[in-house]
Design a protein around this motif. Structure first.
Motif, mmCIF file in Angstrom:
data_model
loop_
_atom_site.group_PDB
_atom_site.id
_atom_site.type_symbol
_atom_site.label_atom_id
_atom_site.label_comp_id
_atom_site.label_asym_id
_atom_site.label_seq_id
_atom_site.Cartn_x
_atom_site.Cartn_y
_atom_site.Cartn_z
ATOM 1 N N PRO A 1 -1.683 -2.001 -7.795
ATOM 2 C CA PRO A 1 -1.314 -1.061 -7.112
ATOM 3 C C PRO A 1 -2.379 0.149 -6.421
ATOM 4 O O PRO A 1 -1.708 0.871 -5.565
ATOM 5 C CB PRO A 1 -0.317 -0.248 -8.421
ATOM 6 C CG PRO A 1 -0.266 -1.523 -8.865
ATOM 7 C CD PRO A 1 -1.311 -2.062 -8.973
ATOM 8 N N ASN A 2 -3.450 0.167 -7.080
ATOM 9 C CA ASN A 2 -4.652 1.310 -6.453
ATOM 10 C C ASN A 2 -5.719 0.298 -5.564
ATOM 11 O O ASN A 2 -6.465 0.366 -5.422
ATOM 12 C CB ASN A 2 -5.277 1.566 -8.555
ATOM 13 C CG ASN A 2 -4.604 1.800 -9.271
ATOM 14 O OD1 ASN A 2 -3.232 3.059 -8.268
ATOM 15 N ND2 ASN A 2 -4.024 1.231 -10.934
ATOM 16 N N LYS B 1 -7.197 0.810 -2.327
ATOM 17 C CA LYS B 1 -6.751 2.113 -1.571
ATOM 18 C C LYS B 1 -8.139 1.200 -0.112
ATOM 19 O O LYS B 1 -8.095 1.685 0.859
ATOM 20 C CB LYS B 1 -8.595 2.716 -2.267
ATOM 21 C CG LYS B 1 -7.266 3.447 -2.747
ATOM 22 C CD LYS B 1 -7.975 5.236 -3.605
ATOM 23 C CE LYS B 1 -7.450 5.527 -4.444
ATOM 24 N NZ LYS B 1 -7.157 5.097 -5.701
ATOM 25 N N TYR C 1 1.623 0.948 2.808
ATOM 26 C CA TYR C 1 1.015 0.622 1.376
ATOM 27 C C TYR C 1 0.915 2.004 1.111
ATOM 28 O O TYR C 1 0.363 2.427 2.778
ATOM 29 C CB TYR C 1 0.321 -0.023 0.109
ATOM 30 C CG TYR C 1 0.985 -1.353 0.018
ATOM 31 C CD1 TYR C 1 1.960 -1.600 -1.681
ATOM 32 C CD2 TYR C 1 1.215 -1.905 0.595
ATOM 33 C CE1 TYR C 1 2.090 -2.221 -1.803
ATOM 34 C CE2 TYR C 1 1.957 -3.525 0.035
ATOM 35 C CZ TYR C 1 1.933 -3.652 -1.035
ATOM 36 O OH TYR C 1 2.929 -5.196 -1.061
ATOM 37 N N LYS C 2 1.746 2.994 0.895
ATOM 38 C CA LYS C 2 1.316 4.900 0.842
ATOM 39 C C LYS C 2 -0.773 5.220 0.589
ATOM 40 O O LYS C 2 -1.432 6.043 0.899
ATOM 41 C CB LYS C 2 1.789 5.664 0.997
ATOM 42 C CG LYS C 2 3.217 6.098 1.776
ATOM 43 C CD LYS C 2 4.240 6.867 1.707
ATOM 44 C CE LYS C 2 4.756 7.135 2.929
ATOM 45 N NZ LYS C 2 6.329 6.199 1.811
ATOM 46 N N THR C 3 -0.668 3.716 -0.355
ATOM 47 C CA THR C 3 -2.074 4.305 -1.286
ATOM 48 C C THR C 3 -2.982 3.653 -0.727
ATOM 49 O O THR C 3 -4.137 3.576 -0.503
ATOM 50 C CB THR C 3 -1.955 3.450 -2.278
ATOM 51 O OG1 THR C 3 -1.312 2.287 -1.906
ATOM 52 C CG2 THR C 3 -1.018 4.369 -3.653
ATOM 53 N N ILE C 4 -2.618 3.091 0.219
ATOM 54 C CA ILE C 4 -3.912 1.895 1.485
ATOM 55 C C ILE C 4 -4.819 3.335 2.378
ATOM 56 O O ILE C 4 -3.749 3.445 2.530
ATOM 57 C CB ILE C 4 -4.079 0.846 1.993
ATOM 58 C CG1 ILE C 4 -3.137 0.186 1.264
ATOM 59 C CG2 ILE C 4 -4.899 0.789 2.972
ATOM 60 C CD1 ILE C 4 -3.082 -1.401 1.490
ATOM 61 N N GLU C 5 -6.066 3.525 1.844
ATOM 62 C CA GLU C 5 -6.637 4.422 3.006
ATOM 63 C C GLU C 5 -7.341 4.458 3.939
ATOM 64 O O GLU C 5 -7.660 4.533 5.461
ATOM 65 C CB GLU C 5 -7.978 5.219 1.803
ATOM 66 C CG GLU C 5 -6.917 6.243 0.792
ATOM 67 C CD GLU C 5 -8.060 6.315 -0.211
ATOM 68 O OE1 GLU C 5 -9.524 6.129 0.167
ATOM 69 O OE2 GLU C 5 -7.821 7.075 -1.202
ATOM 70 N N LYS D 1 -5.241 4.130 10.102
ATOM 71 C CA LYS D 1 -5.945 3.795 8.911
ATOM 72 C C LYS D 1 -6.214 2.597 9.295
ATOM 73 O O LYS D 1 -7.369 2.069 8.454
ATOM 74 C CB LYS D 1 -4.875 3.675 7.460
ATOM 75 C CG LYS D 1 -4.250 4.685 6.964
ATOM 76 C CD LYS D 1 -3.354 4.354 6.192
ATOM 77 C CE LYS D 1 -2.933 5.693 5.042
ATOM 78 N NZ LYS D 1 -1.602 5.347 4.789
ATOM 79 N N TRP E 1 6.000 -1.812 -8.641
ATOM 80 C CA TRP E 1 6.111 -2.699 -7.528
ATOM 81 C C TRP E 1 7.453 -2.014 -6.808
ATOM 82 O O TRP E 1 7.728 -1.973 -5.446
ATOM 83 C CB TRP E 1 5.904 -4.005 -7.026
ATOM 84 C CG TRP E 1 5.444 -4.467 -5.927
ATOM 85 C CD1 TRP E 1 4.626 -3.789 -5.094
ATOM 86 C CD2 TRP E 1 7.049 -5.100 -5.033
ATOM 87 N NE1 TRP E 1 4.442 -4.525 -3.518
ATOM 88 C CE2 TRP E 1 6.243 -4.738 -3.308
ATOM 89 C CE3 TRP E 1 7.869 -5.132 -5.079
ATOM 90 C CZ2 TRP E 1 6.838 -6.035 -2.698
ATOM 91 C CZ3 TRP E 1 8.489 -5.375 -4.357
ATOM 92 C CH2 TRP E 1 8.369 -5.706 -2.549
ATOM 93 N N LEU F 1 8.217 1.051 -5.664
ATOM 94 C CA LEU F 1 7.478 1.386 -4.625
ATOM 95 C C LEU F 1 9.017 1.411 -3.118
ATOM 96 O O LEU F 1 9.064 1.981 -2.520
ATOM 97 C CB LEU F 1 6.769 0.577 -3.575
ATOM 98 C CG LEU F 1 5.120 0.335 -4.198
ATOM 99 C CD1 LEU F 1 4.350 -0.399 -4.028
ATOM 100 C CD2 LEU F 1 5.280 1.930 -4.892
#
Lengths: 284, 284
Positions: free
Chosen positions: A74-75, A77, A96-100, A130, A250, A253
């Motif tokens: 889940p980390n 990015k 996924y908000k975590t993806i930069e 993004k 998961w 989320l």
């Protein structure tokens, strides 16, 4: 008058779809592109006469190529997507908000242009902030990268024509190098059922195994692909897609999916015996 | 000259197989029967123009309809098979020494005769000592039975034509009565993907749920059935196919299979969200 689209799954097997009309037909530098409208599958598009996606069942492919690695780590990015000109993979990643950052490398700009025009269902996130879109050869792009991505998704065509280089040893080695120490590589892995596809699958799998300590294969039901039995490859530097899956994380989320769920995630790695035997690394 | 067999999966979808020749064509009191020879799938037979089995992939269907219940309860001794005229289900059951008796009820004797002649691969155990063959209507046969079987396998055609009665409430109620307290009912459960099949599946599932405390659905990849995504129903009086599975016990039997294994057994019950939603018992 009846119009039918017919695809040859092998020399001896054909799959045909009744179409209302053809919406587009053109040729890029790389391949022929067609878009059709049908009652059963909605709009669908083909490259060199092979179905890439249909509105009816694209959710299956995109759920499985994206949510399996994302639920395993889940980390994640930074993601590199290779191919995937229709935008469906980027659409799912965008949830996924975590993806930069998503770098997407598609060799054929016309595929993206046509999908933006005719298939907004999948192409809807391609202009997101993004997303960095590169119209280049994925094989060359990945050569220049080192220790950069948490996840690489290879959403390619079959291993002949423009997609051929994305099934080579050199490419998998460069993917390994482009991934950081948490790196996961997921790719579409062909079908085990018809011999010609199974051969490509075996060869690709054998090459990936040479680089990655964790190598698994998982399956899904994709009715508009040859045989309907489709495989995905999961390779990684350390993450195991079954033992490292955190189901609660998961599920918390709140991502709604039509195909994927975490039980199915685990179940999809349980392969039939005949498929497992194909992947045994025999000298040939 | 090229000969092609074409099947309509829906009004808008066709699946075609190149054939070397037609080996048989005939009509029984109940249906039309055809046998073909093909390069891709070997011999295959059709009832009323629908593929029942091909030599290439019948192992998938027969593994899944037989080994899932047999691995769930290794003490099954008395089995009733309804339909299954090709003999593949009986062939797989015959591999269990623990089974004492198999009653098989096939409505159409001609199917058995033709399969014995053209498909010895599946029909090979139909004359075995343990097997009692009845050429009767399964619906009527099961009415007269009470507390008699450990397992009933309904290996029927689709729910129209001769197979129709095997999807009714009356039939499922009689199956419940014909089973003893350990009883398990497994049936072919159609496909979730095309609407017409999914409707039958929903209706059948809803009816089974009214009788059996344990009701599950599991899936397999069967490329020559419509969509390639095929379901089986597992209903029982007490056995749970996941928690009661004794993997070591089944593996110690040494039964070699090309599709089934105990990991796949568990995995096959993990269904896509859209399939699970079809089975929610909504009032309609």
């Amino acid at each position: 008058m009846e119009l039918w689209y017919t695809e040859e799954h092998t020399d001896n097997v054909r799959f045909s779809i009744k179409i209302d009309k053809q919406l587009y037909s053109g040729k890029s530098e790389f391949q022929r592109i067609d878009v059709f409208e049908s009652k059963e599958f909605g709009k669908f598009f083909t490259l060199d006469g092979l179905i890439m996606l249909t509105e009816k069942d694209e959710f299956i492919y995109h759920d499985m190529i994206v949510h399996v690695p994302m639920a395993t780590n889940p980390n994640i990015k930074k993601v590199l997507v290779i191919g995937a000109g229709d935008g469906g993979t980027v659409r799912e990643l965008s949830r996924y908000k975590t993806i930069e950052r998503i770098d997407m490398v598609e060799i054929d700009k016309l595929v993206v242009d046509i999908c933006k025009e005719y298939l907004p269902q999948t192409a809807c996130q391609l202009d997101s902030e993004k997303v960095n879109l590169y119209f280049e050869d994925g094989l060359k792009f990945v050569r220049t990268k080192e220790n950069e991505y948490d996840l690489i998704i290879v959403d390619s065509t079959d291993p002949f024509g423009p997609g051929e280089g994305l099934f080579t040893k050199e490419f998998y080695g460069n993917c390994y190098k482009a991934l950081n120490e948490n790196g996961i590589l997921v790719n579409q892995h062909e079908s085990p059922y018809y011999e010609s596809y199974a051969k490509s699958m075996k060869r690709a799998h054998k090459r990936i195994v040479e680089f990655f300590p964790v190598c698994k294969v998982y399956q899904a039901h994709i009715p508009t692909y040859p045989s309907g039995h489709w495989l995905f490859g999961f390779a990684s530097k350390k993450y195991n897609p079954i033992t490292d899956l955190d189901e609660n994380a998961w599920n918390s989320l709140g991502i709604k999916t039509k195909y994927y769920n975490t039980d199915l995630h685990k179940g999809s790695f349980a392969l039939p015996n005949y498929v497992k035997e194909l992947m045994v690394n025999k000298d040939e």
